[in-house]
Design an enzyme around this catalytic site. Structure first.
Site, PDB file in Angstrom:
ATOM      1  N   GLU A  26      -2.535  -8.731   3.829  1.00 57.77           N
ATOM      2  CA  GLU A  26      -2.724  -9.164   5.223  1.00 57.77           C
ATOM      3  C   GLU A  26      -4.170  -8.984   5.688  1.00 57.77           C
ATOM      4  O   GLU A  26      -4.533  -9.412   6.780  1.00 57.77           O
ATOM      5  CB  GLU A  26      -1.753  -8.418   6.154  1.00 57.77           C
ATOM      6  CG  GLU A  26      -2.036  -6.935   6.372  1.00 57.77           C
ATOM      7  CD  GLU A  26      -1.592  -6.038   5.210  1.00 57.77           C
ATOM      8  OE1 GLU A  26      -1.045  -6.567   4.221  1.00 57.77           O
ATOM      9  OE2 GLU A  26      -1.809  -4.822   5.290  1.00 57.77           O
ATOM     10  N   CYS A  55       0.836  -1.199   0.000  1.00 55.62           N
ATOM     11  CA  CYS A  55       0.000   0.000   0.000  1.00 55.62           C
ATOM     12  C   CYS A  55       0.874   1.254   0.000  1.00 55.62           C
ATOM     13  O   CYS A  55       1.549   1.526  -0.977  1.00 55.62           O
ATOM     14  CB  CYS A  55      -0.980  -0.034   1.180  1.00 55.62           C
ATOM     15  SG  CYS A  55      -2.265   1.237   1.058  1.00 55.62           S
ATOM     16  N   HIS A  96      -4.087  -4.718   0.441  1.00 49.15           N
ATOM     17  CA  HIS A  96      -3.524  -5.240   1.686  1.00 49.15           C
ATOM     18  C   HIS A  96      -3.685  -6.755   1.731  1.00 49.15           C
ATOM     19  O   HIS A  96      -4.726  -7.239   2.131  1.00 49.15           O
ATOM     20  CB  HIS A  96      -4.247  -4.619   2.883  1.00 49.15           C
ATOM     21  CG  HIS A  96      -3.915  -3.182   3.086  1.00 49.15           C
ATOM     22  ND1 HIS A  96      -2.808  -2.773   3.790  1.00 49.15           N
ATOM     23  CD2 HIS A  96      -4.519  -2.052   2.656  1.00 49.15           C
ATOM     24  CE1 HIS A  96      -2.745  -1.449   3.796  1.00 49.15           C
ATOM     25  NE2 HIS A  96      -3.783  -0.983   3.117  1.00 49.15           N
TER      26      HIS A  96
END
Lengths: 218, 258
Positions: A193, A89, A191
């Protein structure tokens, strides 16, 4: 020559410069059985086998933090030596020459190009799950279906001068460069994650090529 | 194409999930971490934990819940309820939350929004707005309420649309619009309220309060022009699963992540 993985070789260095998503990135790396080493020490960055630069928030603040911690030169050198690096990001955006965010701010200038505001007319931030179109086959996409959904949250997007670096694209008013790759450097605008199982797969792919056979030797 | 998000909301009290009807009569609905993992498997696009008591002694319990969840569940997590300072927000983000939802503290001191957004970025500051229709007014208008964690809440003397616009100006990156009239009724979202807010602001709007059927979610997304829908009761009590709700929405032509 690819080396056999031993526990000591499963360490991934994650740069801690105050990024909001540090914890989630650490959790993802840990979940996959790798060993996160969280640091803001320039020497640790220089000696890392593989680096992750997380990031969420404002580019100017992030740059200021990296400067203050003395991390700008070590990161530039690390990437110049084509060692495995993953920017996420804002950690992708600040690799560029500069950003329009909050006026014009110079960034790390590792990838020629600029970071621009998303066009008006759509809801900003671009927030939620959107599809990534894979433009080429890349080890980062191993086991990841084309057009899979990933979680995005951003108001600016990176535009590299060299379009051949764009390996994944996402539509949101404009075509966003959602995955970039140059040698052993990769970056995602989304993202991983926060993108469920498929996001963890992206990390797993990065860590596998980062810690065994590097891309350039594949 | 950006997909519409389906977000189960877990009201948490003393470390357990509860869901009240019109903010009263709280019933127990389970362990937040287990429910979070369950909803993640079912295809939830995000999760919201709402700390409905949020007294200072329970703040630590919530932090631990967020931490345990973030270790296991890899989708975005928003935490709200009783966050009053930049320090409160920092602790939740450090525990693993991606966004925080603020309501009462922002109404009492709007500059709190700006301080929080400057520190952590607009993308993680969500305005949680509780609004109630003002009776007997046409065209309809809605008033903002605070302290809704306690019974009923208090009128803030703010117009909902004007407050939404101001909050965006001050730096919020998303607005959760909760209708006090519809909350817990399972009779459908307040579509007029949603349309009014969504048409006024440039940030994503999340519909909250009133979901009873997948059709209600469809109406909020299409007629209410919401970018995401939040629901509690219909998922917690197993009336509809997230996966069957998503299948229904896909059949109706809504862009949804499967």
């Amino acid at each position: 020559m690819p080396k056999m993985l031993k526990d000591g070789h499963k360490v991934i260095t994650i740069i801690d410069y105050g990024a909001g998503n540090l914890r989630s990135v650490v959790n993802a790396v840990t979940k996959l059985g790798f060993q996160p080493k969280i640091t803001n020490n320039p020497d640790d960055v220089s000696s890392a086998r593989a680096l992750i630069l997380p990031g969420v928030g404002a580019a100017a603040d992030a740059m200021a933090s990296l400067k203050k911690l003395g991390l700008v030169s070590p990161i530039r050198r690390f990437i110049a030596e084509d060692r495995p690096f993953f920017g996420i990001c804002l950690g992708l955006q600040i690799l560029f020459s500069g950003t329009e965010e909050g006026g014009w701010h110079e960034c790390l200038d590792i990838i020629p190009g600029r970071v621009r505001k998303l066009p008006a007319g759509l809801k900003i931030p671009h927030m939620g799950w959107n599809q990534v179109r894979q433009k080429i086959s890349h080890p980062l996409f191993d086991g990841v279906p084309n057009e899979a959904n990933f979680y995005f949250v951003h108001s600016y997007y990176a535009e590299p001068d060299d379009k051949s670096l764009v390996v994944g694209e996402t539509e949101y008013g404009v075509s966003i460069c959602s995955v970039i790759a140059r040698g052993n450097l990769v970056g995602t605008q989304f993202h991983p994650e926060r993108s469920g199982e498929i996001g963890l797969k992206i990390y797993d792919n990065f860590m596998k090529f980062a810690l065994t056979a590097r891309l350039s030797s594949l | 194409m950006l997909t519409k998000r389906i977000i189960p909301c877990l009201d948490v009290k003393g470390g357990r999930v509860v869901k009240g009807v019109k903010f009263r009569d709280h019933r127990d609905a389970g362990d937040p971490v287990e429910l979070a993992a369950f909803y993640n498997e079912q295809g939830a696009d995000e999760l919201v934990f709402y700390d409905i008591t949020a007294s200072s002694d329970e703040r630590g319990i919530m932090q631990a819940v967020v931490e345990r969840t973030a270790n296991q569940v890899f989708i975005p997590l928003t935490v709200g309820g009783g966050l009053r300072s930049v320090e409160d927000i920092r602790r939740m983000l450090e525990a693993g939350a991606d966004k925080v939802s603020i309501n009462t503290a922002a109404v009492l001191d709007p500059s709190f929004i700006t301080r929080a957004a400057e520190r952590f970025g607009s993308q993680c500051i969500v305005l949680g707005m509780d609004a109630k229709c003002i009776p007997g007014v046409y065209p309809p208008r809605w008033e903002v309420f605070t302290h809704t964690g306690a019974d009923g809440g208090r009128a803030a003397g703010l117009d909902a649309v004007a407050w939404a616009l101001q909050a965006v100006e001050l730096g919020v990156g998303e607005i959760v619009v909760n209708s006090i009239d519809a909350d817990g009724t399972q009779a459908g979202y307040d579509l007029e309220l949603l349309r009014a807010i969504s048409g006024a602001v440039t940030v994503p709007v999340v519909a909250s309060g009133g979901a009873g059927t997948p059709e209600d979610l469809y109406q909020a997304l299409v007629s209410g022009k919401a970018d995401a829908v939040l629901a509690a009761s219909i998922f917690h009590y197993g009336t509809y699963s997230i996966s069957e709700t998503k299948e229904y929405l896909v059949k109706q032509g809504i862009p949804i992540r499967i």
